[in-house]
Design a protein around this motif. Structure first.
Motif, short mmCIF file in Angstrom:
data_model
loop_
_atom_site.label_atom_id
_atom_site.label_comp_id
_atom_site.label_asym_id
_atom_site.label_seq_id
_atom_site.Cartn_x
_atom_site.Cartn_y
_atom_site.Cartn_z
N ALA A 1 48.16 -50.05 42.27
CA ALA A 1 49.57 -50.44 42.31
C ALA A 1 49.80 -51.61 43.26
N ILE A 2 49.04 -51.62 44.36
CA ILE A 2 49.19 -52.69 45.35
C ILE A 2 48.55 -53.99 44.88
N VAL A 3 47.34 -53.84 44.31
CA VAL A 3 46.60 -55.02 43.82
C VAL A 3 46.37 -54.85 42.33
N PRO A 4 47.32 -55.28 41.50
CA PRO A 4 47.16 -55.13 40.05
C PRO A 4 45.88 -55.81 39.57
N ALA A 5 45.10 -55.08 38.81
CA ALA A 5 43.82 -55.60 38.35
C ALA A 5 43.97 -56.28 37.00
N PRO A 6 43.19 -57.32 36.76
CA PRO A 6 43.19 -57.93 35.43
C PRO A 6 42.62 -56.95 34.41
N GLU A 7 42.95 -57.12 33.18
CA GLU A 7 42.50 -56.18 32.15
C GLU A 7 41.08 -56.53 31.71
N LEU A 8 40.15 -56.28 32.63
CA LEU A 8 38.75 -56.61 32.36
C LEU A 8 37.91 -55.38 32.08
N TRP A 9 38.43 -54.20 32.43
CA TRP A 9 37.62 -53.00 32.26
C TRP A 9 37.44 -52.69 30.77
N PRO A 10 36.20 -52.40 30.35
CA PRO A 10 35.93 -52.15 28.92
C PRO A 10 36.34 -50.75 28.49
N ASP A 11 37.65 -50.47 28.54
CA ASP A 11 38.11 -49.12 28.24
C ASP A 11 38.03 -48.76 26.76
N GLY A 12 37.64 -49.72 25.93
CA GLY A 12 37.45 -49.41 24.52
C GLY A 12 36.11 -48.77 24.22
N LEU A 13 35.20 -48.81 25.20
CA LEU A 13 33.88 -48.21 25.03
C LEU A 13 33.94 -46.70 25.22
N PRO A 14 32.97 -45.97 24.69
CA PRO A 14 32.92 -44.52 24.94
C PRO A 14 32.95 -44.24 26.44
N PHE A 15 33.58 -43.14 26.82
CA PHE A 15 33.76 -42.82 28.24
C PHE A 15 32.42 -42.75 28.97
N ALA A 16 31.40 -42.14 28.36
CA ALA A 16 30.10 -42.02 29.01
C ALA A 16 29.49 -43.39 29.29
N VAL A 17 29.69 -44.34 28.37
CA VAL A 17 29.17 -45.70 28.57
C VAL A 17 29.90 -46.37 29.73
N GLN A 18 31.20 -46.11 29.85
CA GLN A 18 31.97 -46.67 30.97
C GLN A 18 31.44 -46.15 32.30
N VAL A 19 31.07 -44.88 32.33
CA VAL A 19 30.53 -44.30 33.57
C VAL A 19 29.20 -44.95 33.92
N VAL A 20 28.36 -45.17 32.92
CA VAL A 20 27.06 -45.81 33.17
C VAL A 20 27.27 -47.23 33.70
#
Length: 293
Positions: free
Chosen positions: A99-118
Motif C-alpha cells: 500500500a505504501i509502495v505500489p508495485a508495478p504489475e510485473l508479477w506473473p500471476d497468470g502462472l500456476p500458483f506452484a510455479v509462482q512459488v518456485v
C-alpha cells in the motif's frame, strides 16, 4: 524393535526424509496457501516439519553426539522462536508495504500458483546467497553473522540460530525485490514455510541421501563444509535453497571423503564466543566482537 525392522526404518528414512519435507510438506503448504486457507495451517505444517526433523535425527544421526544438549538447546530454541517470528512479521507486513509502495504489475500471476512459488524461491535464493557471501567478506556484516558460526554441533534448529539483525538483512535482500515486483501474500506465505523447512534440512543431523541432487540443492551434506571453523576454509556453499549461485561465484566445494566432528565446527578465531542468547545479541556491538572472518 528388532535389528531387521530398525534397519528397514533407517533405510526408508534415509531416502524418504528429504522428499517428504521438500515435496510433501512444501507441496501441502503450496496447496493450502494457493487455496487461501487460514495461515495457521502453515504453522501446523511447520510444527510437523520440526517434529520430523528431530525424529529423523534420532533414526539416522550423522553424529550421535550432536543429538545431545551441549548447553545450547535453550538458546537455540529462543533463536528459532525470535527469528521465525521475524519471518512471519515480514509476511504479514507485505500488504502494508504494498500500500505504501505500489508495485508495478510485473508479477506473473497468470502462472500456476506452484510455479509462482518456485520463481519466488529462486529470486529469494539469489538475494540471500549474495548477502550471505558478503557477510563473510564485509567486517560489519560478519560481526552479526558470526553468531550463526559459533555453533559446535550441527542439527535442525541451527538454521534459525542467527542474530536478529542479520536475519532481517537477509530477509530484506531475499524478499524486497519480490515485493517491488508485486509478490502476492499467498506466495509469500508459501515462501516463508519453504525457508523454514529448508533451514531444518540444511542443518540437519540426519544422515540422509539425495543422490546427484547434492550438487545442486543446498542441503546438509554440502553445508557442513560452510561451517568448518578455520578462516577461509568455510567460505564455501553459501546458498540457501540451491548451489547454483555458488557454482557461478566459484564458492562451491565438496569432498565425499570428509567426515565432520564437533572439533571442526565453530570459529577458530573466537573459541570463547558467547553461548548465552542475551550475550550473543550484545556481543557484536562490543569492541571484542570485531574480528576477521
Amino acid at each position: 524393535m528388532d535389528t531387521t525392522t530398525t534397519t528397514l526404518v533407517q533405510r526408508i528414512t534415509r531416502y524418504a526424509y528429504v522428499p517428504f519435507m521438500l515435496l510433501g510438506l512444501n507441496g501441502l503448504g503450496i496447496l493450502l496457501a494457493g487455496s487461501g486457507a487460514p495461515k495457521y495451517w502453515l504453522l501446523a505444517i511447520l510444527a510437523v516439519a520440526i517434529g520430523a526433523s528431530f525424529l529423523a535425527e534420532r533414526i539416522i544421526p550423522y553424529e550421535g553426539e550432536w543429538n545431545h544438549d551441549l548447553g545450547d538447546s535453550r538458546r537455540d530454541r529462543i533463536h528459532a522462536v525470535v527469528n521465525e517470528s521475524l519471518i512471519l512479521v515480514s509476511v504479514a507486513a507485505i500488504p502494508v508495504l504494498a500500500a505504501i509502495v505500489p508495485a508495478p504489475e510485473l508479477w506473473p500471476d497468470g502462472l500456476p500458483f506452484a510455479v509462482q512459488v518456485v520463481i519466488a524461491i529462486l529470486i529469494a535464493d539469489f538475494g540471500i546467497t549474495t548477502v550471505h557471501l558478503a557477510s563473510h567478506k564485509i567486517g560489519l556484516l560478519w560481526r552479526f553473522h558470526a553468531v550463526h558460526h559459533s555453533v559446535t554441533r550441527f542439527y535442525g534448529l541451527n538454521g534459525l540460530m542467527k542474530h536478529p539483525l542479520h536475519q532481517t538483512i537477509e530477509m530484506v535482500a531475499g524478499v524486497a525485490p519480490l515485493i517491488l515486483i508485486g509478490l502476492p501474500l499467498g506466495v509469500a506465505s508459501a515462501l516463508s514455510l519453504a525457508v523454514a523447512i529448508q533451514l531444518l534440512l540444511q542443518h540437519s543431523n540426519a544422515d540422509y541421501r539425495v543422490g546427484p541432487a547434492k550438487y545442486l540443492l543446498a542441503l546438509n551434506e554440502g553445508h557442513r563444509f560452510h561451517h568448518l571453523k578455520w578462516a577461509g576454509i568455510g567460505d564455501v556453499n553459501f546458498g540457501l535453497f540451491t548451489l547454483l549461485w555458488d557454482h557461478l561465484y566459484r564458492t562451491y566445494s565438496y569432498d565425499p571423503e570428509r567426515r565432520f566432528t564437533t572439533e571442526q565446527l565453530g570459529m577458530a578465531a573466537k573459541p570463547d564466543y558467547p553461548v548465552d542468547y542475551t550475550r550473543q545479541l550484545i556481543y557484536p556491538f562490543k569492541p571484542t566482537g570485531r574480528f576477521t572472518p
